[in-house]
Design an enzyme around this catalytic site. Structure first.
Site, PDB file in Angstrom:
ATOM      1  N   ASP A  67      38.350  42.259  27.877  1.00 27.33           N
ATOM      2  CA  ASP A  67      39.801  42.064  27.789  1.00 27.33           C
ATOM      3  C   ASP A  67      40.445  43.446  27.797  1.00 27.33           C
ATOM      4  OD1 ASP A  67      42.415  41.604  27.220  1.00 27.33           O
ATOM      5  OD2 ASP A  67      42.062  40.308  25.492  1.00 27.33           O
ATOM      6  N   SER A 147      52.030  48.152  43.589  1.00 24.06           N
ATOM      7  CA  SER A 147      52.864  47.074  44.149  1.00 24.06           C
ATOM      8  C   SER A 147      53.998  47.727  44.922  1.00 24.06           C
ATOM      9  CB  SER A 147      53.429  46.250  42.992  1.00 24.06           C
ATOM     10  OG  SER A 147      54.619  45.582  43.372  1.00 24.06           O
ATOM     11  N   TYR A 160      56.936  45.463  34.389  1.00 25.54           N
ATOM     12  CA  TYR A 160      55.999  45.396  35.521  1.00 25.54           C
ATOM     13  C   TYR A 160      56.327  46.480  36.559  1.00 25.54           C
ATOM     14  CZ  TYR A 160      53.354  43.613  39.495  1.00 25.54           C
ATOM     15  OH  TYR A 160      52.485  43.500  40.557  1.00 25.54           O
ATOM     16  N   SER A 161      57.602  46.544  36.975  1.00 25.94           N
ATOM     17  CA  SER A 161      57.987  47.540  37.991  1.00 25.94           C
ATOM     18  C   SER A 161      57.692  48.952  37.493  1.00 25.94           C
ATOM     19  CB  SER A 161      59.477  47.439  38.310  1.00 25.94           C
ATOM     20  OG  SER A 161      59.811  46.164  38.771  1.00 25.94           O
ATOM     21  N   ALA A 162      58.002  49.189  36.218  1.00 19.86           N
ATOM     22  CA  ALA A 162      57.792  50.535  35.669  1.00 19.86           C
ATOM     23  C   ALA A 162      56.297  50.883  35.647  1.00 19.86           C
ATOM     24  CB  ALA A 162      58.369  50.620  34.260  1.00 19.86           C
ATOM     25  N   LYS A 164      54.033  49.833  37.685  1.00 16.46           N
ATOM     26  CA  LYS A 164      53.556  50.055  39.054  1.00 16.46           C
ATOM     27  C   LYS A 164      54.088  51.385  39.596  1.00 16.46           C
ATOM     28  CE  LYS A 164      51.080  46.360  39.161  1.00 16.46           C
ATOM     29  NZ  LYS A 164      49.625  46.444  39.157  1.00 16.46           N
TER      30      LYS A 164
HETATM   31  N1  LIG Z   1      50.091  38.719  43.958  1.00 19.87           N
HETATM   32  C1  LIG Z   1      51.060  39.568  44.255  1.00 19.87           C
HETATM   33  O1  LIG Z   1      52.087  39.197  44.845  1.00 19.87           O
HETATM   34  C2  LIG Z   1      50.901  41.026  43.926  1.00 19.87           C
HETATM   35  C3  LIG Z   1      51.806  41.912  44.528  1.00 19.87           C
HETATM   36  C4  LIG Z   1      51.691  43.261  44.245  1.00 19.87           C
HETATM   37  C5  LIG Z   1      50.707  43.718  43.396  1.00 19.87           C
HETATM   38  N2  LIG Z   1      49.840  42.827  42.838  1.00 19.87           N
HETATM   39  C6  LIG Z   1      48.827  43.378  41.919  1.00 19.87           C
HETATM   40  O2  LIG Z   1      47.544  42.999  42.361  1.00 19.87           O
HETATM   41  C7  LIG Z   1      46.649  42.994  41.244  1.00 19.87           C
HETATM   42  C8  LIG Z   1      45.835  41.713  41.273  1.00 19.87           C
HETATM   43  O3  LIG Z   1      46.723  40.605  41.121  1.00 19.87           O
HETATM   44  P1  LIG Z   1      46.502  39.207  41.862  1.00 19.87           P
HETATM   45  O4  LIG Z   1      47.680  38.971  42.721  1.00 19.87           O
HETATM   46  O5  LIG Z   1      45.157  39.141  42.456  1.00 19.87           O
HETATM   47  O6  LIG Z   1      46.666  38.224  40.618  1.00 19.87           O
HETATM   48  P2  LIG Z   1      45.605  37.321  39.831  1.00 19.87           P
HETATM   49  O7  LIG Z   1      44.934  36.389  40.770  1.00 19.87           O
HETATM   50  O8  LIG Z   1      46.367  36.764  38.683  1.00 19.87           O
HETATM   51  O9  LIG Z   1      44.520  38.384  39.323  1.00 19.87           O
HETATM   52  C9  LIG Z   1      44.733  39.190  38.199  1.00 19.87           C
HETATM   53  C10 LIG Z   1      43.383  39.680  37.728  1.00 19.87           C
HETATM   54  O10 LIG Z   1      43.602  40.545  36.604  1.00 19.87           O
HETATM   55  C11 LIG Z   1      42.740  40.139  35.552  1.00 19.87           C
HETATM   56  N3  LIG Z   1      43.339  40.391  34.238  1.00 19.87           N
HETATM   57  C12 LIG Z   1      44.574  40.057  33.800  1.00 19.87           C
HETATM   58  N4  LIG Z   1      44.709  40.362  32.493  1.00 19.87           N
HETATM   59  C13 LIG Z   1      43.520  40.901  32.106  1.00 19.87           C
HETATM   60  C14 LIG Z   1      43.022  41.397  30.869  1.00 19.87           C
HETATM   61  N5  LIG Z   1      43.751  41.378  29.738  1.00 19.87           N
HETATM   62  N6  LIG Z   1      41.757  41.879  30.841  1.00 19.87           N
HETATM   63  C15 LIG Z   1      40.990  41.882  31.943  1.00 19.87           C
HETATM   64  N7  LIG Z   1      41.400  41.426  33.144  1.00 19.87           N
HETATM   65  C16 LIG Z   1      42.647  40.937  33.214  1.00 19.87           C
HETATM   66  C17 LIG Z   1      42.541  38.634  35.748  1.00 19.87           C
HETATM   67  O11 LIG Z   1      41.287  38.249  35.189  1.00 19.87           O
HETATM   68  P3  LIG Z   1      41.075  37.311  33.879  1.00 19.87           P
HETATM   69  O12 LIG Z   1      42.305  36.457  33.744  1.00 19.87           O
HETATM   70  O13 LIG Z   1      39.846  36.531  34.187  1.00 19.87           O
HETATM   71  O14 LIG Z   1      40.893  38.279  32.778  1.00 19.87           O
HETATM   72  C18 LIG Z   1      42.504  38.526  37.260  1.00 19.87           C
HETATM   73  O15 LIG Z   1      41.201  38.696  37.742  1.00 19.87           O
HETATM   74  C19 LIG Z   1      47.534  43.150  39.993  1.00 19.87           C
HETATM   75  O16 LIG Z   1      47.454  44.473  39.544  1.00 19.87           O
HETATM   76  C20 LIG Z   1      48.928  42.843  40.499  1.00 19.87           C
HETATM   77  O17 LIG Z   1      49.910  43.496  39.759  1.00 19.87           O
HETATM   78  C21 LIG Z   1      49.919  41.495  43.084  1.00 19.87           C
END
Ligand SMILES: NC(=O)c1ccc[n+]([C@@H]2O[C@H](COP(=O)([O-])OP(=O)(O)OC[C@H]3O[C@@H](n4cnc5c(N)ncnc54)[C@H](OP(=O)(O)O)[C@@H]3O)[C@@H](O)[C@H]2O)c1
Length: 289
Positions: A67, A147, A160-162, A164
């Site tokens: 975590d 992001s 979140y924005s900050a 990133k």
């Molecule tokens: N989807 C979008 O539109 C988007 C756009 C720009 C940037 N991003 C960035 O891309 C990255 C991946 O996001 P995603 O879109 O693939 O979303 P996602 O499917 O929700 O994946 C998020 C991942 O982060 C892990 N996570 C969250 N909290 C955690 C914690 N406390 N400890 C350990 N792991 C944790 C989750 O794993 P567990 O829940 O199993 O711990 C999951 O594997 C993020 O950094 C996000 O900000 C996403």
């Protein structure tokens, strides 16, 4: 288009590999021949993915439940990942989350967790892994998943924005510091990507959102090509590139307003925090003069 750069002999540590973009990094790096260490909280998902990747690509995969919102997490993960003298040559700092809504409507603990997962953990992991990579001296890669909000922050996504924006500045400057070392660092700035992210952040994707978002597979395919071509900041997709470029031409307030409006077309806010009648409620927002 896929990268044909082989990663045989590499060991990649991917945080947040249990879904979305992180899971795709695991699949595509395994396809290129890299051994893997997968980290997240949902270890059942990691184990299912690991079994599949071992079977289909013959790579070694270790799963570490962690975590990252806890203060010791980065140190623990690093210690477990490097046991037995393992040499990690690729770090994908991907785990991340965001809470969509007014800053004051969430308990501060939620913001604290977001800061811990999106900023503190990736920074500490980068610190530990860069030292480790410099010590073993092999060609290595670090990807920080930021992001497009690192270019144009979005109202009601303040923390979140900050976070990133932080990752982008951190990554760009560090890439410069590391330019004469065997470590290449890239900041990946995806736009809306069709993953579970929105479900976790209190949003529901609209039909417009579904039509304009990229898949995690496409984001990662283009990112790996960019990484192996030596890019230091990469925005996947032409719409996202445009969304990063246009705000440079606009007054800041107008950029914020348009980003907020665009976001509201792509997603609807669900599970509104308790004080939905807050004067800062997203639904009553108008740009300041
Ligand atoms: N989807 C979008 O539109 C988007 C756009 C720009 C940037 N991003 C960035 O891309 C990255 C991946 O996001 P995603 O879109 O693939 O979303 P996602 O499917 O929700 O994946 C998020 C991942 O982060 C892990 N996570 C969250 N909290 C955690 C914690 N406390 N400890 C350990 N792991 C944790 C989750 O794993 P567990 O829940 O199993 O711990 C999951 O594997 C993020 O950094 C996000 O900000 C996403």
């Amino acid at each position: 288009m896929k990268s044909d750069h082989r990663m045989t002999g590499h060991l990649s540590l991917i945080t947040g590999a249990s879904s979305g973009i992180g899971e795709q990094f695991a699949k595509q790096l395994a396809e290129l021949g890299s051994d893997l260490i997968l980290a997240a909280r949902r270890v059942d998902r990691l184990e299912t993915l690991a079994a599949d990747l071992r079977k289909n690509h013959g790579v070694s995969v270790t799963c570490i439940p962690i975590d990252l919102s806890t203060p010791q997490a980065a140190k623990d993960l690093f210690a477990k990942a490097t046991t037995g003298g393992k040499k990690i040559t690729c770090l994908i700092n991907n785990a991340g989350l965001g809470k969509y809504g007014s800053f004051i409507d969430f308990p501060f603990e939620d913001h604290y967790s977001t800061l811990q997962v999106n900023v503190v953990a990736p920074t500490e992991l980068t610190y530990l892994l860069i030292n480790h990579m410099l010590a073993h001296g092999q060609k290595s890669y670090v990807v920080q998943v930021a992001s497009i909000s690192a270019f144009q922050p979005v109202g009601f996504f303040s923390i979140y924005s900050a976070t990133k924006g932080y990752l982008r500045y951190f990554s760009e400057t560090l890439a410069f510091e590391l330019r004469k070392t065997p470590i290449h660092m890239m900041c990946l700035c995806p736009g809306g990507t069709y993953t579970e992210f929105f479900e976790h952040s209190g949003q529901k994707i609209t039909q417009t959102g579904k039509a304009t978002m990229m898949t995690a597979k496409d984001v990662v395919q283009s990112s790996l090509i960019a990484l192996f071509n030596g890019k230091t900041v990469f925005v996947p997709g032409w719409l996202n590139k445009l969304a990063c470029f246009l705000p440079r031409l606009l007054p800041r307030n107008l950029g914020l307003y348009l980003a907020f409006k665009t976001m509201n077309r792509a997603v609807e806010r669900v599970n509104l925090p308790s004080s939905a009648a807050s004067p800062l409620n997203a639904n009553s927002h108008t740009p300041s003069k």
